[in-house]
Scaffold this active site. Structure first.
Site, short mmCIF file in Angstrom:
data_model
loop_
_atom_site.label_atom_id
_atom_site.label_comp_id
_atom_site.label_asym_id
_atom_site.label_seq_id
_atom_site.Cartn_x
_atom_site.Cartn_y
_atom_site.Cartn_z
N ASP A 154 0.86 -1.18 0.00
CA ASP A 154 0.00 0.00 0.00
C ASP A 154 0.90 1.24 0.00
O ASP A 154 2.12 1.13 0.16
CB ASP A 154 -0.85 -0.09 1.28
N GLU A 163 2.80 5.14 -3.81
CA GLU A 163 2.83 6.18 -4.88
C GLU A 163 4.19 6.87 -4.94
O GLU A 163 4.59 7.21 -6.05
CB GLU A 163 1.72 7.19 -4.62
N ASP A 174 -9.23 4.39 -1.65
CA ASP A 174 -10.15 4.76 -0.57
C ASP A 174 -11.45 5.37 -1.09
O ASP A 174 -11.65 6.58 -1.07
CB ASP A 174 -9.45 5.72 0.38
C1 NOJ Z 1 -4.58 3.35 2.79
C2 NOJ Z 1 -5.30 2.28 2.03
O1 NOJ Z 1 -5.85 2.81 0.86
C3 NOJ Z 1 -6.36 1.66 2.91
O2 NOJ Z 1 -6.99 0.64 2.21
C4 NOJ Z 1 -5.74 1.14 4.18
O3 NOJ Z 1 -6.74 0.63 5.02
C5 NOJ Z 1 -4.99 2.28 4.88
N1 NOJ Z 1 -4.01 2.81 4.00
C6 NOJ Z 1 -4.32 1.82 6.18
O4 NOJ Z 1 -3.29 0.95 5.92
#
Ligand code: NOJ
Length: 959
Positions: A541, A544, A618
């Site tokens: 995650d 970017e 998100d």
């Molecule tokens: C950002 C991610 O997009 C999300 O899915 C995740 O729950 C959070 N980071 C925390 O790790």
């Protein structure tokens, strides 16, 4: 006094109104001020200004770029020459050009800058930055398809001032290269489909020294050449302005698709303002965009600068290989071509304008003519979708966070108690000790092994989050190793870059550095990542990379990576370098344990499909977010990265039961099917939802499991042909103009399954568009819908997934419900046959061990099924390998337990059995057939029970 009392009453009232508004309006809004508009980005503004200037001058505008005829050289499928840019002060800038004609039928136009190539430039601030234009994007992205065509030839019949090259299959492609002003038109069968620099917007911002004290003296706007400040951060730009830009026109094409990731419709919109159009270009600058907005060209987490242009009967495409920040303007103009067309749909030319902040011009042109051709050729270059482990295509249960190992075990047990299948449970951030990756929180996860062993009892998996930021802490061994080995990203002054992310002060692993790979690899070994087991997989995650205190929530552009490249040069491939390192690490965590890695990535670029799945980040628990997930997933498929999904249920907020159920009914059509939720949301595991919604959700998940054989076959197809896994309308019906903008219904591979998820509240019917005159049958009760070019109203009560089957297909499925997909491994198959107008049907299946790479040595089953002349046949499509026989032996007992024929000939009424003949057998056996009459608009059907033919064998069933 009275006045102040009234005032405070007003204040109170106002606060109440604001409070209520906050409660009532669930949608959150992106902070626009955190992200640049084109106007706020120096190079975007400059390239747009060039376009405005060209358009204001109209016919009198002429591109200042010429190909010097004396330098043109064509040999072995490659043309080289010197492009000369003449500046306003009559300076001549030398730009080496290479046009390569590839064996695959693609062509590649590459432009660099001689001075920078030779390092004959000065950089400022004493920077150690590489003086060249970044020329390594190819290294991370391209894996094949670069063989130069031996048959490409110079066309002898070329006018003066032009060089024409014939290439492609049967020489039916031609590149017409005009020398002055420089332009390349690409033709197929004598018709122009792609024009490069037709608008004259080619722009290579050449190197020039900064002359102190003379700013503002030239006619150009220099305000962002040497420095650029945004949101309090100043970018030092040691190499000055260096953007590249180019226009690509698709004459006669009204629709363009691709260039993810944007939360927008599938058919891309115009970007120069006006009714229903965007004001800004589509931006590609991988970013962690908090609370992203919909129907927007704003950048998101991933970028694939690959575009398909489509019109009736033809699809073409371009791929802009550049790793720097990129924007694309789109304008559609009444077409110059085909003015007498009688079509109801007026033809337009789509003019696209691409520009990137740094790097070279590196453009691949694909001439189709079908969407499938484009997918195949693009896939040859950037790689095909990795055939995932079988569990990865089943249902994933995630939330931020399952809080203890006992919590995980309880969730696992509850799924079983309520008989809801799932394959993977996920651990977000909080499983770690103080957000230090590769560790477990000793208090909440004291027994990770016990937890994974429990999951393994039903062959379930665990995915844990590993991010690229490493907590900057002296006594953390990962941090110590990162810094002592010199593997971290540096700031512009050559010091280890320190930024803020989940763990607080953090450093970032620089996966561009080859030395980072063995190190990253070592961290994933069982003896290093203690407590991790073979059924653990990885979620990358924030790659970017997301930096909470960085400009636009990412790294400063003047940060430095391995090879002395600036972050500016490599930003958009940064994410996949981490995925690449993780992929290598997960391939073989222990000697001899070679398995297909499963990695979920948030950030991506072209090529990510070889190593990972993606999700759309998100999103929010709103109906609009549910609706947009479909075009977003479809678009990723068009762009060669189809293993895509969105957080089922929505990440932020709490969906109500109706929304959650509808989201599951839609989510089962995402190639990557995972529920996820923010830490502040209420628990919403399917078994927690009260009836009837619990059953509705369970049924949806079970439908996914029932169709896993069809899904795996579609994944296999993507892995060898680069096709999407779920197809949009235009892709399957490229001649039906009415379908080109449809992006709310989808097809599962080539199965003829057509799903139209309900994405509106309180909606209990849905209109499904049917393109052809085949019969379409409701999946559940065989209601018949027929009528080409029309929308058909299909009932969609809350417990129903609107799903049709097109006539003419053989759909493989497995009907026995199990706890996980692995437990279905030896289960028998059911085939559903829908006959087409001619009473025929086709289908296929691909099966392997779903785990290893043994399929590369022939350990797989690939069969083609036909129904012709009342006979169903199974034929081999596979190629024998060293492991074929052994694999077939293990699968010998896996059979077909049922064949359902929808809309069979009425003569079958009188039949009670069929003849089953397995290959090699002299005589056949019989199996029973039951015929069910048609009723109330529902087709008749017949069921063959227990033909018991082996899935891996050649056989036929005579009806
Ligand atoms: C950002 C991610 O997009 C999300 O899915 C995740 O729950 C959070 N980071 C925390 O790790």
């Amino acid at each position: 006094m009275a006045r102040s009392q009234t005032a405070s009453r007003w204040t109170l009232l106002l606060s109440l109104v604001v409070l209520i508004a906050c409660i009532v309006v669930p949608g959150l809004a992106v902070k626009h001020e955190n992200f640049k508009t084109c106007e706020q980005s120096g190079f975007c503004k400059r390239n747009r200004a060039l376009a405005d200037n060209a358009s204001a001058q109209g016919a009198s505008w002429s591109s200042p770029y010429e190909l010097d005829p004396a330098t043109i050289h064509f040999k072995d499928g490659q043309l080289t020459g010197m492009l000369i840019k003449t500046t306003a002060t009559n300076e001549k800038i030398r730009l080496p050009l290479t046009v390569s004609f590839l064996e695959s039928g693609a062509a590649r136009v590459l432009v660099d800058e001689e001075k920078r190539m030779k390092g004959d430039i000065e950089v400022r601030h004493g920077s150690k930055v590489n003086k060249k234009r970044y020329d390594e994007a190819e290294k991370w992205v391209v894996v094949g398809g670069l063989e130069i065509s031996k048959s490409a030839t110079l066309n002898a019949q070329t006018k003066t001032g032009f060089t024409n090259i014939l290439y492609g299959p049967n020489d039916n492609f031609q590149a017409i290269i005009r020398h002055a002003p420089f332009e390349v038109d690409f033709q197929r069968d004598g018709e122009t489909h792609v024009q490069v620099n037709h608008q004259g917007l080619l722009n290579m911002e050449h190197w020039r020294p900064k002359v102190e004290g003379q700013e503002g003296e030239s006619e150009e706007d220099e305000s962002t050449w040497w420095e650029e400040t945004f949101g309090g951060n100043t970018d030092s730009k040691p190499r000055g302005p260096e953007s590249v830009g180019l226009d690509v026109t698709f004459p006669g094409y009204t629709h363009v698709f691709g260039i993810p990731e944007h939360a927008d419709s599938l058919s891309l919109r115009e970007t120069r303002g006006g009714d229903g159009n965007h004001e800004n270009p589509y931006r590609m600058y991988n970013s962690d965009v908090f609370e992203y907005e919909l129907n927007s060209p704003m950048t998101l987490y991933g970028s694939i600068p690959f575009m398909q242009a489509h019109r009736k009967g033809s699809t073409v495409g371009v791929f802009w290989l550049n790793a720097a920040e990129t924007w694309v303007d789109i304008v559609k103009k009444a077409g110059s071509s085909n003015p007498l067309s009688m079509s109801a749909h007026s033809k337009k030319d789509t003019q696209t304008h691409w520009f990137s902040e740094a790097g070279r011009i590196d453009l691949f042109v694909f001439l189709g003519p079908t969407p499938q051709d484009i997918s195949k050729t693009y896939g040859q270059l950037t790689g095909y979708t990795q055939l995932p482990q079988h569990f990865a295509i089943a249902y994933h249960q995630c939330r931020w966070n399952y809080v203890t190992d006992e919590d995980v075990k309880e969730v696992d047990a509850k799924f079983d108690k309520y008989q809801i299948p799932y394959d993977v449970i996920w651990l977000d951030l909080e499983y770690t000790d103080d957000r230090k990756y590769f560790t477990w929180d000793p208090l909440t996860f004291p027994n990770p092994k016990g937890m994974q062993e429990k999951l393994d009892e039903s062959e379930r998996k665990l995915v844990v989050l590993i991010d690229p930021h490493i907590k900057n802490k002296d006594n953390f061994y990962v941090s110590q190793e990162l810094t002592s080995k010199g593997l971290a990203v540096l700031n512009k002054d050559g010091e280890i870059y320190d930024g803020w992310c989940w763990p607080g002060s953090s450093n970032w692993v620089d996966c561009f550095n080859p030395a980072a790979l063995p190190w990253w690899n070592s961290l994933h070994k069982y003896d290093k990542f203690k407590g991790s087991m073979p059924n653990l997989f990885i979620w990358n995650d924030m790659n970017e990379p997301s930096v909470f205190n960085g400009p636009e929530t990412t790294m400063p552009k003047d940060n430095m990576h391995y090879g002395d490249w600036e972050h500016r040069d490599v930003h958009n491939v940064n994410g996949i370098t981490l995925v690449n390192a993780t992929y290598q690490a997960m391939l073989e965590r222990k000697k001899g344990e070679v398995r297909r890695p499963f990695i979920l990535t948030r950030s991506y670029y072209a090529g990510a499909q070889r190593m990972s799945a993606m999700w759309t980040g998100d999103n929010q628990a709103t109906w609009d977010h549910l609706a947009i997930s479909l075009p977003m997933v479809l678009n990723n498929g068009i762009a060669g990265f189809p293993f895509a999904g969105a957080d089922v249920g929505g990440f932020f907020h709490n969906p109500d039961k109706e929304l959650l159920s509808r989201w599951y009914q839609a989510g089962i059509w995402y190639p990557f099917f995972r529920a996820h939720a923010h830490i502040d949301t209420r628990r919403r595991e399917p078994y927690l939802i009260s009836e009837p919604h619990r059953t509705i959700i369970s049924q949806a998940i079970r439908l996914r499991y029932q169709l896993l054989p069809a899904w795996y076959t579609a994944f296999h197809e993507a892995s060898v042909n680069g096709t999407p896994i779920v197809y949009p309308q235009y892709y399957l019906f490229p001649d039906d103009e009415q379908g080109f903008t449809i992006d709310d219904q989808l097809y599962l591979g080539k199965t003829g399954l057509l799903a139209k998820p309900v994405v509106k509240e309180n909606t209990f019917t849905t209109d499904i568009y049917i393109a052809d005159d085949e019969k379409y049958y409701d999946y559940f009760d065989f209601t018949v819908y027929q009528g080409a070019g029309q929308r058909h109203t299909v009932p969609a009560p809350e417990d129903k997934v609107p799903l049709l089957m097109q006539g003419g297909h053989i759909i493989p499925r497995r009907d026995r419900p199990r706890r996980s997909s692995a437990l279905m491994k030896w289960d028998p198959y059911t085939f559903v046959i829908t006959l087409n107008k001619d009473g025929e049907a086709d289908g296929s299946i691909y099966v392997d061990d779903g785990e290893t790479f043994e399929y590369e040595r022939g350990a797989y089953i690939h069969r083609q099924f036909h129904f012709r002349d009342s006979t169903l046949t199974s034929e081999n499509l596979g190629i024998k390998g060293a492991k074929t026989a052994e694999y077939l032996k293990t699968m010998a007992g896996v059979t077909v337990e049922r064949v359902i024929v929808v809309d069979p000939p009425t003569e079958w009424k009188d039949k009670s059995s069929v003849t089953v003949i397995e290959d090699g057998a002299k005589a056949g056996s019989t199996a029973s057939l039951e015929y069910y009459e048609q009723q109330d608009g529902k087709a008749a059907y017949a069921v063959v029970k227990s033909p018991n033919v082996s899935i891996g064998k050649t056989w036929r069933i005579e009806f």
